[in-house]
Design a protein around this motif. Structure first.
Motif, PDB file in Angstrom:
ATOM      1  N   ILE A 116       0.847  -1.195   0.000  1.00 10.84           N
ATOM      2  CA  ILE A 116       0.000   0.000   0.000  1.00 10.84           C
ATOM      3  C   ILE A 116       0.882   1.244   0.000  1.00 10.84           C
ATOM      4  CG2 ILE A 116      -1.719   1.329   1.269  1.00 10.84           C
ATOM      5  CD1 ILE A 116      -2.728  -1.278   2.467  1.00 10.84           C
ATOM      6  N   ARG A 117       1.918   1.232   0.834  1.00  6.23           N
ATOM      7  CA  ARG A 117       2.804   2.405   0.923  1.00  6.23           C
ATOM      8  C   ARG A 117       3.473   2.696  -0.422  1.00  6.23           C
ATOM      9  NH1 ARG A 117       4.432  -0.355   5.805  1.00  6.23           N
ATOM     10  NH2 ARG A 117       3.466   0.617   7.625  1.00  6.23           N
ATOM     11  N   LEU A 138      -1.024   5.192   6.741  1.00  2.49           N
ATOM     12  CA  LEU A 138      -2.184   4.455   6.245  1.00  2.49           C
ATOM     13  C   LEU A 138      -3.452   4.867   6.977  1.00  2.49           C
ATOM     14  CD1 LEU A 138      -0.732   0.826   5.977  1.00  2.49           C
ATOM     15  CD2 LEU A 138      -0.598   2.697   4.315  1.00  2.49           C
ATOM     16  N   ASN A 139      -4.528   4.888   6.240  1.00  2.00           N
ATOM     17  CA  ASN A 139      -5.850   5.047   6.821  1.00  2.00           C
ATOM     18  C   ASN A 139      -6.359   3.645   7.124  1.00  2.00           C
ATOM     19  OD1 ASN A 139      -8.694   5.299   7.157  1.00  2.00           O
ATOM     20  ND2 ASN A 139      -8.652   7.250   6.055  1.00  2.00           N
ATOM     21  N   VAL A 140      -6.398   3.247   8.400  1.00  2.00           N
ATOM     22  CA  VAL A 140      -6.765   1.887   8.804  1.00  2.00           C
ATOM     23  C   VAL A 140      -8.055   1.929   9.615  1.00  2.00           C
ATOM     24  CG1 VAL A 140      -6.032  -0.210   9.997  1.00  2.00           C
ATOM     25  CG2 VAL A 140      -4.321   1.248   8.886  1.00  2.00           C
ATOM     26  N   TYR A 193      -5.893   1.823   3.393  1.00  2.00           N
ATOM     27  CA  TYR A 193      -5.392   2.422   2.155  1.00  2.00           C
ATOM     28  C   TYR A 193      -4.526   3.620   2.530  1.00  2.00           C
ATOM     29  CZ  TYR A 193      -9.461   5.482   2.883  1.00  2.00           C
ATOM     30  OH  TYR A 193     -10.391   6.337   3.444  1.00  2.00           O
ATOM     31  N   HIS A 194      -3.739   4.090   1.582  1.00  2.00           N
ATOM     32  CA  HIS A 194      -2.781   5.157   1.872  1.00  2.00           C
ATOM     33  C   HIS A 194      -3.509   6.456   2.195  1.00  2.00           C
ATOM     34  CE1 HIS A 194       0.836   7.587   1.698  1.00  2.00           C
ATOM     35  NE2 HIS A 194       1.558   6.495   1.524  1.00  2.00           N
ATOM     36  N   ASP A 208      -4.280  -0.681  -4.120  1.00  2.00           N
ATOM     37  CA  ASP A 208      -5.212   0.412  -3.829  1.00  2.00           C
ATOM     38  C   ASP A 208      -5.683   0.334  -2.387  1.00  2.00           C
ATOM     39  OD1 ASP A 208      -5.369   1.621  -6.472  1.00  2.00           O
ATOM     40  OD2 ASP A 208      -6.311  -0.251  -7.087  1.00  2.00           O
ATOM     41  N   LEU A 209      -5.912  -0.869  -1.914  1.00  2.00           N
ATOM     42  CA  LEU A 209      -6.289  -1.069  -0.520  1.00  2.00           C
ATOM     43  C   LEU A 209      -6.004  -2.507  -0.141  1.00  2.00           C
ATOM     44  CD1 LEU A 209     -10.111  -1.556   0.102  1.00  2.00           C
ATOM     45  CD2 LEU A 209      -9.075  -1.795  -2.155  1.00  2.00           C
TER      46      LEU A 209
END
Length: 298
Positions: free
Chosen positions: A135-136, A155-157, A272-273, A141-142
């Motif tokens: 992802i990084r 990351l948006n987790v 996702y990032h 994409d996710l």
């Protein structure tokens, strides 16, 4: 600089050869060669070293690569932005560990494909640490992750559901009658492990090691289905996410031991990032994920 030449360059890099890139793009190999030569002529430097049948990026090729990847992303974003929601197309690259790919995602992906058949979904299996790195780097994409709840600034987790673990054994195993199974009870037991690097395997081994229990590391399997079959055949016991064994437990094919899994807590998460532009295709996918989470929790 023509964008199609850059796309061809990226495909050659990913495929590792002009021949494989030609098959992927459905071009004649001479067309691939001509496009790369045109790009090299325009840039005034070779992009590949050709050593026998192998190709390797030159220093100039390595410097060009991140720019070509960014241009490719911007090209896809521009096309997505101009499509209406009813005409979603493009590609979604999704990562997931085997347990989630097999037992959480099929119905989700089926519904998405029924709604948006023009969107191509590429599903990549992998361990959670590997998926986070992908992802990084922008290669995914996710990703769906199965791990303890953690924060990551890049990351948006989002945690979707906590996944209980089940220590499972053959139906006639001596530990089935125990009102509570302790780590010491596993001292002489054959434990069937998932692959090294699996998050819940690491947590389980750390917990056992803390209590002086060291299982045989040679007994590991790449497939959860293989582990389940071995448990049912009486070859050993295993710690697996409950969602992966609930059908076998319900059908009376194996037994769940009275095990305290509080120190092996994991959750299904989607990530996702933080800098990832959410295309309409990705946004719609995340909405369907939210709908399915309600069913999972039920």
């Amino acid at each position: 600089m023509e964008s199609r030449h850059l796309f061809t360059f990226l495909n050659v890099v990913e495929a590792g050869s002009f021949t494989r890139a030609a098959r992927i793009l459905d071009y004649a190999q001479s067309s691939i060669t001509a496009q790369i030569q045109a790009l090299e002529t325009e840039l005034g430097t070779p992009l590949f070293d050709r050593i026998g049948k192998k190709i390797m990026l030159t220093d100039a090729g390595r410097r060009l690569l991140p720019y070509a990847q960014e241009i490719s992303k911007m090209h896809a974003m521009a096309k997505d932005a101009l499509r209406s929601e009813t005409e979603l197309a493009g590609t979604l690259k999704i990562g997931a560990p085997e347990s989630l790919a097999a037992f959480r995602l099929p119905s989700l992906i089926r519904e998405y494909r029924e709604r948006y058949p023009k969107v191509k979904i590429v599903l990549k299996p992998g361990e959670c640490w590997e998926l986070r790195d992908l992802i990084r780097s922008g290669e995914l994409d996710l990703a769906f992750l199965l791990q303890p709840e953690t924060e990551d600034r890049e990351l948006n987790v989002t945690t979707l559901i906590h996944e209980p673990m089940a220590l499972v054994a053959p139906l006639k195993h001596s530990l089935v009658t125990h009102t509570r199974v302790e780590p010491a009870d596993l001292k002489d037991e054959t434990i069937l492990h998932t692959e090294a690097g699996c998050t819940y395997r690491i947590l389980f081994e750390q917990y056992l090691n803390k209590h002086g229990i060291f299982s045989d590391p040679s007994l590991e399997f790449w497939s959860i289905e293989a582990i389940k079959q071995c448990v049912m055949a009486g070859l050993g016991i295993a710690l697996l996410p409950l969602v992966t064994v609930q059908n076998e437990l319900r059908e009376g094919k194996m037994a769940r031991l009275a095990w305290d899994d509080s120190e092996q807590q994991v959750a299904t998460q989607v990530a996702y990032h933080t800098k990832k532009w959410k295309s309409p295709a990705l946004s719609e996918f995340l909405q369907i994920v939210e709908q399915h989470v309600t069913h999972w929790r039920a």
